[in-house]
Motif scaffolding. Structure first.
Motif, PDB file in Angstrom:
ATOM      1  N   PRO A 134       0.770  -1.473   0.185  1.00 60.51           N
ATOM      2  CA  PRO A 134       0.071  -0.012   0.117  1.00 60.51           C
ATOM      3  C   PRO A 134       0.625   1.266   0.065  1.00 60.51           C
ATOM      4  O   PRO A 134       0.764   2.069   0.958  1.00 60.51           O
ATOM      5  N   GLN A 146      -7.329   9.087   3.115  1.00 55.95           N
ATOM      6  CA  GLN A 146      -7.221   7.652   3.651  1.00 55.95           C
ATOM      7  C   GLN A 146      -8.640   7.273   4.130  1.00 55.95           C
ATOM      8  O   GLN A 146      -8.833   6.215   4.151  1.00 55.95           O
ATOM      9  N   LEU A 182      -1.440   4.252  -0.295  1.00 52.81           N
ATOM     10  CA  LEU A 182      -2.127   4.940   0.760  1.00 52.81           C
ATOM     11  C   LEU A 182      -1.461   5.656   1.911  1.00 52.81           C
ATOM     12  O   LEU A 182      -1.778   6.575   2.416  1.00 52.81           O
TER      13      LEU A 182
END
Length: 537
Positions: A284, A295, A287
């Motif tokens: 990720p 997020q 992210l």
């Protein structure tokens, strides 16, 4: 500039005699700046085609002074710019393209399309680049608040330009110009008939280039278009697939922000059609680059999609360990939808999160998970320094309230009374005010029950004042119970009151007061030799 020169230049700019242009053009090369600048201003004032072309021919040689003069009076250059962008000479074409962008000449877009499609045009690449950049400038103007000082309506311009682009897009297999495709996608709306027709027909000649640009373009207008399909109740399946497959950071951030904390009904329905999200299948990295709000939106995206529950739980775990506060909060809330040992472990771990919002979400889930020791952990958290966490504990233990405790009090065994009473005192913030009301009730039974409840709750010290008032109660049984209960509060005020109660008219009260005083003396043995009257003081 001298008065005579100014008069001459003014005359040359106003006269209808075209011979004036023949004098002004050579003057542009004058060694005297004032003459050159004056000649430029005069040519800009005239509607002479030859003068316009000469200015355009020199655009690449301008100094700052000349640029400022042209910036203030370029309205008559459009015809010369059109001829320039169609020219085969590289420098003249470059000047025309520069002028088209400089002056936002959107009316030149049809000419640019034709020039870009012309396979014999040696300047196709330059013209195509200009076409795309000019379309982007128009999109930026459309996306900004309307400047009504400019009488040109950008929406009408857009409609006119789109008409030309719609004719060129189906010819992609012939001209192979990605710039035409991207310019079209910059300006089109999701409900455009041609666009939907192409997206619904994988065999269409322009389908693949359209999909390619929608997948890879980082231009704001294209990203806007892709995201707009999220709210389309009849979105083509290819558009929904795009939403899941794009993995560039800018797009992911925009997508997450658009979803937000609560997507629209149409968006929620479309998210359910997404089974795999490309950027969540690997590490990720994206992210980690997102801020709090993004997020949070990314968590909603994963949660509302059709991707595997295992993948969603893996994302929750990552956010709870590495996410920003907004991401951790979203992950903690989402965890409520998951059961099992792994989810339980994450819930317990989040009780130690630095963010009280995350702790509070975990607290609300703790009991329903059936985790051993959950009740004891919740009791500990009643001492949390965060009001939000304490409120969540009370919400989770809402059945431990004073009204319910009092209703069942008479049937509870002594040990259960004490254990439950202590919890009620900690959990129900209204317990003490309510017990004070009971102490003043008209019914003797209620007053006696309130005293016993106060003892069971260990709240005698907190209720010292109201209990001392009850030592003068009209009922001697109530006074006696109060005297017995005050043995649990060793203060000078209590000792003095008990000493006075030793002279009560009721023997039962006297005995209760003396017994409590003896118990209090046992807790303070150094005062045993003191008389009751002195000791009470």
């Amino acid at each position: 500039m001298s008065k005579g020169l100014a008069t001459t230049l003014r005359l040359l700019s106003k006269t209808k005699n075209e011979a004036a242009v023949g004098l002004l053009i050579p003057a542009l090369d004058s060694a005297h700046p004032a003459i050159g600048e004056g000649a430029l201003a005069a040519l800009l004032d005239r509607h002479s085609e030859a003068g316009q072309k000469e200015i355009v021919r020199r655009l690449h040689t301008l100094n700052e002074r000349w640029e400022a003069i042209i910036e203030g009076n370029h309205a008559h250059l459009s015809h010369a710019l059109r001829d320039a962008v169609l020219a085969t000479q590289p420098q003249l074409c470059a000047n025309g393209c520069r002028g088209a962008l400089w002056f936002h000449e959107y009316d030149l877009l049809p000419a640019l399309i034709n020039a870009a499609e012309d396979e014999s045009n040696p300047n196709r690449e330059l013209v195509a680049t200009t076409l795309l950049r000019l379309a982007e400038l128009l999109y930026e103007e459309l996306a900004s608040p309307r400047d009504y000082r400019n009488r040109r309506d950008p929406q009408l311009v857009r409609q006119h330009v789109l008409g030309n682009l719609e004719q060129s897009v189906p010819r992609y297999q012939k001209h192979k110009l990605a710039a035409v495709i991207e310019a079209f996608l910059l300006l089109v709306h999701r409900d455009n008939v041609l666009l939907k027709q192409i997206l619904m027909d994988p065999l269409h000649a322009s389908y693949l280039p359209i999909i390619d640009v929608l997948t890879h373009s980082s231009r704001g207008g294209v990203i806007r278009l892709v995201l707009s399909f999220l709210d389309d109740p009849a979105a083509p399946s290819s558009a929904i697939t795009l939403l899941a497959h794009r993995s560039d950071s800018r797009f992911v951030e925009c997508l997450a922000r658009k979803i937000g904390s609560e997507p629209s009904v149409a968006a929620a329905a479309n998210l359910k059609k997404i089974e795999n999200i490309a950027w969540l299948q690997s590490e990720p990295v994206i992210l980690d680059k997102l801020d709090d709000a993004a997020q949070h939106g990314a968590m909603q995206l994963a949660l509302r999609s059709a991707m595997s529950r295992k993948s969603v739980l893996r994302m929750i775990e990552w956010l709870m360990q590495h996410g920003k506060p907004g991401g951790r909060r979203a992950a903690a809330a989402a965890l409520a939808q998951f059961n099992g040992a792994e989810a339980n472990a994450l819930c317990l771990k989040s009780l130690s999160d630095a963010d009280p919002h995350v702790q509070a979400d975990a607290v609300r889930q703790l009991r329903q998970r059936g985790i051993p020791g959950a009740l004891a952990r919740l009791i500990e958290l009643l001492e949390s320094p965060h009001a939000l966490v304490r409120a969540a504990v009370r919400e989770s233990l809402s059945e431990f309230n004073f009204k319910r405790f009092l209703a069942a009090f008479d049937v509870l065994e002594d040990e259960v009374r004490r254990s439950t009473g202590v919890m009620v005192r900690k959990i129900d913030s209204e317990a003490l005010p309510q017990i004070q009301e009971e102490l003043t009730a008209k019914s003797r039974t209620r007053r006696l029950r309130a005293i016993a409840a106060a003892v069971a709750m260990g709240a005698i010290g907190d209720l010292e004042g109201p209990l001392l008032d009850r030592l003068s109660d009209e009922d001697h049984l109530v006074r006696a119970e109060v005297a017995r209960a005050l043995a649990g509060c060793n203060t000078s005020a209590v000792r003095q009151a008990l000493a006075q109660a030793g002279g009560d008219r009721s023997v039962i009260v006297q005995e209760a007061a003396e017994q409590s005083l003896r118990l209090l003396r046992e807790t303070a043995p150094q005062l045993e030799s003191t008389s009751p009257q002195e000791w009470s003081r």
